[in-house]
Design a protein around this motif. Structure first.
Motif, PDB file in Angstrom:
ATOM      1  N   PRO A  60       0.630  -1.187  -0.022  1.00 31.46           N
ATOM      2  CA  PRO A  60       0.186   0.096   0.061  1.00 31.46           C
ATOM      3  C   PRO A  60       1.173   0.967  -0.187  1.00 31.46           C
ATOM      4  N   LYS A  61      -0.232   2.344  -0.523  1.00 27.62           N
ATOM      5  CA  LYS A  61       1.332   3.466  -0.776  1.00 27.62           C
ATOM      6  C   LYS A  61       1.833   3.793   0.723  1.00 27.62           C
ATOM      7  N   GLY A  62       3.219   4.301   0.982  1.00 26.93           N
ATOM      8  CA  GLY A  62       3.082   5.127   2.405  1.00 26.93           C
ATOM      9  C   GLY A  62       3.898   3.257   3.045  1.00 26.93           C
ATOM     10  N   THR A  63       3.868   2.925   2.360  1.00 28.79           N
ATOM     11  CA  THR A  63       4.617   1.450   3.644  1.00 28.79           C
ATOM     12  C   THR A  63       6.034   1.572   2.605  1.00 28.79           C
ATOM     13  N   ALA A  64       7.352   0.336   2.931  1.00 30.38           N
ATOM     14  CA  ALA A  64       7.864   0.571   2.584  1.00 30.38           C
ATOM     15  C   ALA A  64       8.220  -1.297   2.506  1.00 30.38           C
ATOM     16  N   ALA A  65       8.211  -1.919   1.906  1.00 34.56           N
ATOM     17  CA  ALA A  65       8.169  -3.447   1.885  1.00 34.56           C
ATOM     18  C   ALA A  65       9.598  -4.072   2.128  1.00 34.56           C
ATOM     19  N   GLU A  66       9.367  -4.813   2.859  1.00 35.12           N
ATOM     20  CA  GLU A  66      10.969  -5.421   3.811  1.00 35.12           C
ATOM     21  C   GLU A  66      11.138  -6.640   3.888  1.00 35.12           C
TER      22      GLU A  66
END
Length: 96
Positions: A63-69
Protein backbone atom coordinates in the motif's frame (compact mmCIF):
# COMPACT_ATOMS: atom_id res chain seq x y z
CA UNK A 1 11.54 -37.69 -34.55
CA UNK A 2 7.99 -37.36 -33.27
CA UNK A 3 9.05 -37.90 -29.68
CA UNK A 4 11.77 -35.24 -29.77
CA UNK A 5 9.31 -32.77 -31.29
CA UNK A 6 6.87 -33.50 -28.46
CA UNK A 7 9.59 -32.90 -25.88
CA UNK A 8 10.67 -29.67 -27.53
CA UNK A 9 7.17 -28.18 -27.73
CA UNK A 10 6.84 -27.23 -24.02
CA UNK A 11 10.26 -25.58 -24.09
CA UNK A 12 9.30 -23.54 -27.14
CA UNK A 13 5.98 -22.51 -25.60
CA UNK A 14 7.57 -21.48 -22.33
CA UNK A 15 10.45 -19.63 -23.91
CA UNK A 16 11.98 -17.26 -21.39
CA UNK A 17 8.66 -16.50 -19.71
CA UNK A 18 9.15 -19.50 -17.44
CA UNK A 19 11.99 -17.58 -15.76
CA UNK A 20 10.05 -14.36 -15.10
CA UNK A 21 9.38 -13.48 -11.44
CA UNK A 22 5.75 -13.18 -10.33
CA UNK A 23 3.73 -12.29 -7.24
CA UNK A 24 2.75 -15.34 -5.18
CA UNK A 25 0.94 -16.10 -1.95
CA UNK A 26 2.90 -15.37 1.23
CA UNK A 27 3.85 -18.17 3.62
CA UNK A 28 1.24 -19.24 6.13
CA UNK A 29 1.65 -17.77 9.58
CA UNK A 30 2.59 -20.24 12.28
CA UNK A 31 0.29 -20.40 15.33
CA UNK A 32 2.88 -18.65 17.51
CA UNK A 33 3.49 -15.79 15.03
CA UNK A 34 1.68 -12.48 15.25
CA UNK A 35 0.26 -11.08 12.04
CA UNK A 36 2.78 -8.50 10.73
CA UNK A 37 0.21 -6.92 8.41
CA UNK A 38 0.41 -6.81 4.62
CA UNK A 39 2.75 -9.44 3.25
CA UNK A 40 4.00 -9.92 -0.30
CA UNK A 41 5.90 -12.83 -1.84
CA UNK A 42 7.64 -13.05 -5.20
CA UNK A 43 8.55 -16.34 -6.91
CA UNK A 44 11.76 -15.94 -8.89
CA UNK A 45 14.59 -17.74 -10.63
CA UNK A 46 17.56 -17.54 -8.28
CA UNK A 47 20.06 -17.41 -11.16
CA UNK A 48 18.33 -14.83 -13.35
CA UNK A 49 16.53 -12.32 -11.11
CA UNK A 50 18.47 -9.51 -9.40
CA UNK A 51 17.44 -8.58 -5.82
CA UNK A 52 16.53 -5.08 -6.98
CA UNK A 53 13.79 -6.52 -9.22
CA UNK A 54 12.30 -8.45 -6.27
CA UNK A 55 12.31 -5.33 -4.11
CA UNK A 56 10.71 -3.30 -6.92
CA UNK A 57 7.94 -5.88 -7.46
CA UNK A 58 7.20 -6.19 -3.75
CA UNK A 59 7.12 -2.41 -3.31
CA UNK A 60 4.61 -2.10 -6.16
CA UNK A 61 2.28 -4.47 -4.27
CA UNK A 62 2.54 -2.68 -0.92
CA UNK A 63 0.00 0.00 0.00
CA UNK A 64 1.01 3.61 -0.61
CA UNK A 65 3.02 5.03 2.27
CA UNK A 66 4.55 1.71 3.27
CA UNK A 67 7.91 0.13 2.45
CA UNK A 68 8.54 -3.48 1.41
CA UNK A 69 10.98 -4.97 3.92
CA UNK A 70 12.59 -8.33 3.15
CA UNK A 71 11.90 -11.00 5.78
CA UNK A 72 13.55 -14.00 4.11
CA UNK A 73 13.43 -16.47 1.26
CA UNK A 74 12.34 -20.08 1.02
CA UNK A 75 12.96 -22.70 -1.67
CA UNK A 76 10.25 -25.35 -1.79
CA UNK A 77 8.49 -26.49 -4.94
CA UNK A 78 5.19 -26.46 -3.04
CA UNK A 79 5.19 -22.68 -3.24
CA UNK A 80 6.76 -21.85 -6.59
CA UNK A 81 7.29 -23.84 -9.81
CA UNK A 82 10.49 -25.52 -10.94
CA UNK A 83 11.77 -22.66 -13.11
CA UNK A 84 11.24 -20.05 -10.36
CA UNK A 85 11.94 -21.99 -7.14
CA UNK A 86 12.85 -19.09 -4.85
CA UNK A 87 10.14 -17.25 -2.92
CA UNK A 88 11.26 -13.87 -1.55
CA UNK A 89 9.03 -12.73 1.31
CA UNK A 90 8.37 -9.14 2.29
CA UNK A 91 6.32 -7.26 4.89
CA UNK A 92 4.86 -3.85 4.04
CA UNK A 93 5.90 -1.61 6.93
CA UNK A 94 4.80 1.91 7.77
CA UNK A 95 7.56 4.46 8.25
CA UNK A 96 8.45 5.12 11.88
Amino acid sequence: MRRSAALLLPVMLLGCSGFQPFIAGPPALQPWETDPGNRVSVCYNTLKTPPEKLQEMAQAECPKGTAAESVGTDYTFENCPLMTPGRANFVCKSPR
